[in-house]
Design a protein around this motif. Structure first.
Motif, PDB file in Angstrom:
ATOM      1  N   ALA A   1       0.821  -1.219   0.000  1.00 54.42           N
ATOM      2  CA  ALA A   1       0.000   0.000   0.000  1.00 54.42           C
ATOM      3  C   ALA A   1       0.851   1.263   0.000  1.00 54.42           C
ATOM      4  O   ALA A   1       0.366   2.340   0.342  1.00 54.42           O
ATOM      5  CB  ALA A   1      -0.945  -0.004   1.201  1.00 54.42           C
TER       6      ALA A   1
ATOM      7  N   SER B   1       2.262   2.449  -2.723  1.00 50.49           N
ATOM      8  CA  SER B   1       2.102   3.107  -4.024  1.00 50.49           C
ATOM      9  C   SER B   1       0.982   2.421  -4.806  1.00 50.49           C
ATOM     10  O   SER B   1       0.393   1.440  -4.334  1.00 50.49           O
ATOM     11  CB  SER B   1       3.411   3.058  -4.836  1.00 50.49           C
ATOM     12  OG  SER B   1       3.687   1.736  -5.243  1.00 50.49           O
TER      13      SER B   1
ATOM     14  N   GLY C   1      -2.790  -0.256  -4.328  1.00 50.24           N
ATOM     15  CA  GLY C   1      -2.916  -0.518  -2.887  1.00 50.24           C
ATOM     16  C   GLY C   1      -3.017   0.772  -2.104  1.00 50.24           C
ATOM     17  O   GLY C   1      -3.844   0.896  -1.183  1.00 50.24           O
TER      18      GLY C   1
ATOM     19  N   ALA D   1       4.288  -2.358   3.431  1.00 48.53           N
ATOM     20  CA  ALA D   1       5.157  -2.439   2.250  1.00 48.53           C
ATOM     21  C   ALA D   1       6.574  -2.271   2.801  1.00 48.53           C
ATOM     22  O   ALA D   1       6.755  -2.281   4.030  1.00 48.53           O
ATOM     23  CB  ALA D   1       4.823  -1.350   1.229  1.00 48.53           C
TER      24      ALA D   1
ATOM     25  N   ILE E   1       6.838  -4.171   6.060  1.00 53.36           N
ATOM     26  CA  ILE E   1       6.916  -5.627   5.850  1.00 53.36           C
ATOM     27  C   ILE E   1       7.553  -5.863   4.474  1.00 53.36           C
ATOM     28  O   ILE E   1       7.111  -5.296   3.478  1.00 53.36           O
ATOM     29  CB  ILE E   1       5.521  -6.302   5.871  1.00 53.36           C
ATOM     30  CG1 ILE E   1       4.829  -6.098   7.235  1.00 53.36           C
ATOM     31  CG2 ILE E   1       5.648  -7.793   5.553  1.00 53.36           C
ATOM     32  CD1 ILE E   1       3.426  -6.707   7.325  1.00 53.36           C
TER      33      ILE E   1
ATOM     34  N   VAL F   1       7.640  -8.822   2.169  1.00 56.67           N
ATOM     35  CA  VAL F   1       6.971 -10.138   2.107  1.00 56.67           C
ATOM     36  C   VAL F   1       7.947 -11.260   1.767  1.00 56.67           C
ATOM     37  O   VAL F   1       7.660 -12.431   1.999  1.00 56.67           O
ATOM     38  CB  VAL F   1       5.784 -10.149   1.100  1.00 56.67           C
ATOM     39  CG1 VAL F   1       4.684  -9.218   1.555  1.00 56.67           C
ATOM     40  CG2 VAL F   1       6.238  -9.854  -0.319  1.00 56.67           C
TER      41      VAL F   1
ATOM     42  N   SER G   1      -1.853  -6.586  -2.365  1.00 57.70           N
ATOM     43  CA  SER G   1      -1.615  -5.777  -3.565  1.00 57.70           C
ATOM     44  C   SER G   1      -0.122  -5.627  -3.838  1.00 57.70           C
ATOM     45  O   SER G   1       0.281  -4.865  -4.700  1.00 57.70           O
ATOM     46  CB  SER G   1      -2.275  -4.396  -3.396  1.00 57.70           C
ATOM     47  OG  SER G   1      -2.158  -3.629  -4.567  1.00 57.70           O
TER      48      SER G   1
ATOM     49  N   PHE H   1      -4.084  -3.510 -17.966  1.00 54.98           N
ATOM     50  CA  PHE H   1      -3.024  -2.533 -17.674  1.00 54.98           C
ATOM     51  C   PHE H   1      -3.565  -1.323 -16.910  1.00 54.98           C
ATOM     52  O   PHE H   1      -4.585  -0.749 -17.281  1.00 54.98           O
ATOM     53  CB  PHE H   1      -2.383  -2.036 -18.967  1.00 54.98           C
ATOM     54  CG  PHE H   1      -1.628  -3.119 -19.692  1.00 54.98           C
ATOM     55  CD1 PHE H   1      -0.522  -3.725 -19.107  1.00 54.98           C
ATOM     56  CD2 PHE H   1      -2.012  -3.531 -20.957  1.00 54.98           C
ATOM     57  CE1 PHE H   1       0.176  -4.727 -19.755  1.00 54.98           C
ATOM     58  CE2 PHE H   1      -1.322  -4.527 -21.627  1.00 54.98           C
ATOM     59  CZ  PHE H   1      -0.222  -5.135 -21.015  1.00 54.98           C
TER      60      PHE H   1
END
Ligand SMILES: NC(=O)c1ccc[n+]([C@@H]2O[C@H](COP(=O)([O-])OP(=O)(O)OC[C@H]3O[C@@H](n4cnc5c(N)ncnc54)[C@H](OP(=O)(O)O)[C@@H]3O)[C@@H](O)[C@H]2O)c1
Length: 245
Positions: A9, A11, A14, A32, A54, A56, A81, A181
């Motif tokens: 989240a 950018s 998200g 993120a 975070i 991932v 996201s 897109f």
């Protein structure tokens, strides 16, 4: 008050969806890697948004994810996201590994952690797991082999989790969001992609799919038609198709 955790989240989609839900009065937990960007999002709605850095791809991601759930005092919805991908016709291993780390390993780690959270709190409330995958999962795409394959993995994994929840009587529903897109940093500002959609256009469609607990949502209807046609193309013909976006 509804509570949503959004991974990825800082950018793009998200970030936008996080601020939209916060504006509606939801409690929002965002994550993120870039702390400065997460903090800037929190500063827009300081009473409603909490953040946690975070990565991932890192082994402590699950532990930090659970801490974020605690920070907002629960989770009704998860939106995954986070994602990355590149056109990689040279099959550069570095790009492949980064894509697999985030779109496969990190994705699996967070979806599993969310599922287990809901399993443990199953009788308290209904849980929901949503992820932004892509239309790219519909077939293997030569110039972005790893990206399209990881998106196909995500489609199958979400379907499997949905079935598992049914078998194990876990009160969880699953949404697979498949946009075409979208003009986000992922596409590095390149406006030449066909049927490029703005975040303003896609965000409300994604949000509707989540709150309505749609199983699969292709964004938008034009992309639904295109991907339905792609599915019908036989392999010998698909092989000859010059996809260059
Ligand atoms: N843009 C498109 O055309 C398009 C189309 C279909 C599907 N999608 C999918 O939509 C999702 C969102 O992408 P977007 O277009 O909004 O792109 P974006 O603006 O680049 O957002 C990607 C997000 O993922 C986070 N992220 C990347 N690596 C991470 C990691 N290791 N750990 C935690 N977070 C990480 C980024 O934050 P940090 O860098 O701060 O970690 C960022 O917040 C992706 O899964 C993408 O594949 C995009």
């Amino acid at each position: 008050m509804k509570k949503i955790i959004i991974i990825g989240a800082s950018s793009g989609m998200g970030m936008r969806i996080a601020t939209d839900f916060a504006r509606l009065g939801w409690r929002v937990g965002i994550a993120a890697r870039h702390e400065d960007r997460l903090k800037a999002v929190k500063d827009l709605y300081p009473d409603r948004i909490e953040y946690m850095t975070i990565d991932v791809a890192a082994p402590d991601a699950t532990e930090r994810f659970y801490k974020l759930i605690e920070l907002i005092d629960g989770m009704d919805y998860l939106l995954y996201s986070a994602g990355c991908g590149w056109n990689n016709p040279e099959l550069d291993e570095t790009f492949d590994e980064r894509t697999i780390d985030v779109n496969v390993k990190g994705f699996t780690r967070i979806i599993n952690a969310a599922y287990k959270y809901y399993k443990d709190t199953a009788n308290l409330h209904r849980g929901h797991i949503a992820a932004i995958t892509s239309v790219a999962g519909v077939k293997g795409i030569g110039i972005s082999a790893t990206y399209s394959a990881t998106k196909r993995y995500q489609w199958a994994y979400l379907q499997a989790i949905d079935q598992l929840a049914h078998q194990q009587h876990v009160n969880v529903s699953v949404t697979d969001i498949r946009p075409g897109f979208v003009d986000t940093p992922l596409l590095s500002g390149d406006k030449n992609y066909p049927l490029l959609m703005s975040i303003d256009y896609v965000a409300p469609r994604i949000e509707r799919a989540i709150v309505r607990h749609r199983r699969v949502a292709v964004i938008d209807s034009r992309w639904a038609v295109i991907t339905a046609l792609w599915r019908m193309i036989p392999d010998p013909l698909w092989r000859r198709l010059e996809l260059n976006f």
